[in-house]
Write an enzyme that holds these catalytic residues in place. Structure first.
Site, PDB file in Angstrom:
ATOM      1  N   SER A   1       0.824  -1.215   0.000  1.00  0.00           N
ATOM      2  CA  SER A   1       0.000   0.000   0.000  1.00  0.00           C
ATOM      3  C   SER A   1       0.858   1.266   0.000  1.00  0.00           C
ATOM      4  O   SER A   1       2.013   1.256   0.421  1.00  0.00           O
ATOM      5  CB  SER A   1      -0.914   0.028   1.222  1.00  0.00           C
ATOM      6  OG  SER A   1      -1.695  -1.148   1.289  1.00  0.00           O
TER       7      SER A   1
HETATM    8  N1  SAH Z   1      -0.738  -5.047   3.956  1.00  0.00           N
HETATM    9  C1  SAH Z   1       0.011  -5.315   2.738  1.00  0.00           C
HETATM   10  C2  SAH Z   1      -0.756  -4.852   1.512  1.00  0.00           C
HETATM   11  C3  SAH Z   1      -1.197  -6.018   0.802  1.00  0.00           C
HETATM   12  S1  SAH Z   1      -2.281  -5.842  -0.584  1.00  0.00           S
HETATM   13  C4  SAH Z   1       1.406  -4.717   2.794  1.00  0.00           C
HETATM   14  O1  SAH Z   1       1.706  -3.983   3.739  1.00  0.00           O
HETATM   15  O2  SAH Z   1       2.203  -5.013   1.905  1.00  0.00           O
HETATM   16  C5  SAH Z   1      -3.583  -6.903  -0.032  1.00  0.00           C
HETATM   17  C6  SAH Z   1      -3.210  -8.330   0.274  1.00  0.00           C
HETATM   18  O3  SAH Z   1      -4.398  -8.987   0.704  1.00  0.00           O
HETATM   19  C7  SAH Z   1      -2.686  -9.118  -0.914  1.00  0.00           C
HETATM   20  O4  SAH Z   1      -1.444  -9.681  -0.614  1.00  0.00           O
HETATM   21  C8  SAH Z   1      -3.758 -10.190  -1.122  1.00  0.00           C
HETATM   22  O5  SAH Z   1      -3.243 -11.424  -1.594  1.00  0.00           O
HETATM   23  C9  SAH Z   1      -4.344 -10.323   0.274  1.00  0.00           C
HETATM   24  N2  SAH Z   1      -5.691 -10.894   0.335  1.00  0.00           N
HETATM   25  C10 SAH Z   1      -6.698 -10.755  -0.560  1.00  0.00           C
HETATM   26  N3  SAH Z   1      -7.782 -11.419  -0.158  1.00  0.00           N
HETATM   27  C11 SAH Z   1      -7.469 -12.000   1.039  1.00  0.00           C
HETATM   28  C12 SAH Z   1      -8.179 -12.831   1.953  1.00  0.00           C
HETATM   29  N4  SAH Z   1      -9.449 -13.203   1.729  1.00  0.00           N
HETATM   30  N5  SAH Z   1      -7.543 -13.239   3.077  1.00  0.00           N
HETATM   31  C13 SAH Z   1      -6.245 -12.879   3.324  1.00  0.00           C
HETATM   32  N6  SAH Z   1      -5.528 -12.106   2.480  1.00  0.00           N
HETATM   33  C14 SAH Z   1      -6.124 -11.670   1.357  1.00  0.00           C
END
Ligand code: SAH
Length: 211
Positions: free
Chosen positions: A61
């Site tokens: 993000s």
């Molecule tokens: N917090 C992260 C941002 C990740 S983007 C950081 O600091 O880098 C969102 C993430 O959510 C992705 O890696 C995606 O694979 C994950 N995601 C999507 N759906 C999900 C679910 N149902 N349960 C767990 N993770 C999920």
């Protein structure tokens, strides 16, 4: 990077209802090495104030978004936090320096495993990760003081509301996966009454899974 975040915070202060974020959070953002959380080929962009690709169609993000989400849930040293969407592990690392314990869930196995290794290598000791669909929360470790969802959901997952402590807060982007979403701050008061405040429009990758 911190200066760029402060500038964005000032420009959106009407939405945030304040001109500055908590100084503890700004300090942590200046300390966590974001370049360690992005692919090596784009490390030179790590301190720009924007989201970056981390593989598997996912992104780390934008620092401003990490900052405001962390600020809005009001982390305290004794808190137990749940993050949905480990991704690179960056948000978990930021949060881990502000609370007692972070539980973080990721649905894409290689991303979750990579993040877990990275967090261990960098010495973050109060983060536990798992590979699972975060829609259902992490019942064996519930309830949580803080829940932070970093992928866009079509609605607030009811299991997450159940797993929020009375007096707890959850921050979650909700809306259609193809349009901008609204960042919502969900609060459960000590009498377990739930209120939802709309903060500002955002754009996140979707919350996936079978749920
Ligand atoms: N917090 C992260 C941002 C990740 S983007 C950081 O600091 O880098 C969102 C993430 O959510 C992705 O890696 C995606 O694979 C994950 N995601 C999507 N759906 C999900 C679910 N149902 N349960 C767990 N993770 C999920």
């Amino acid at each position: 990077m911190v200066k760029l975040i402060e500038q964005d915070v000032r420009e959106t202060s009407d939405y945030l209802e304040k001109p500055l974020l908590d100084t503890r959070i700004m300090k942590v953002l200046s300390e966590v090495p974001r370049h360690e959380f992005v692919p090596i080929e784009i490390r030179n962009q790590a301190y720009q104030n924007r989201p970056l690709p981390i593989g598997y169609g996912q992104t780390i993000s934008q620092p401003y978004i990490v900052a405001i989400m962390t600020d809005l849930i009001g982390p305290k040293a004794e808190h137990k936090a749940l993050e949905i969407g480990t991704g690179s592990g960056y948000q978990a690392a930021v949060l881990s320096l502000l609370v007692d314990k972070v539980f973080s869930m990721e649905i894409v196995e290689p991303l979750g495993k990579q993040a877990q290794k990275r967090l261990i290598r960098l010495g973050y000791q109060n983060i536990e990760t798992t590979i699972a669909d975060g829609y259902h929360g992490w019942e064996s470790n519930a309830p949580f003081d803080i829940i932070i969802v970093t992928a866009a959901a079509s609605h607030i997952p009811p299991p997450l509301i159940t797993q929020l402590k009375p007096g707890g807060k959850m921050i979650i982007p909700v809306g259609s996966r193809f349009m901008t979403q609204q960042l919502l701050l969900v609060e459960k008061n000590p009498e377990e009454k739930v209120t939802v405040r709309q903060i500002l429009p955002v754009r996140f990758v979707p919350l996936t899974g079978e749920h």
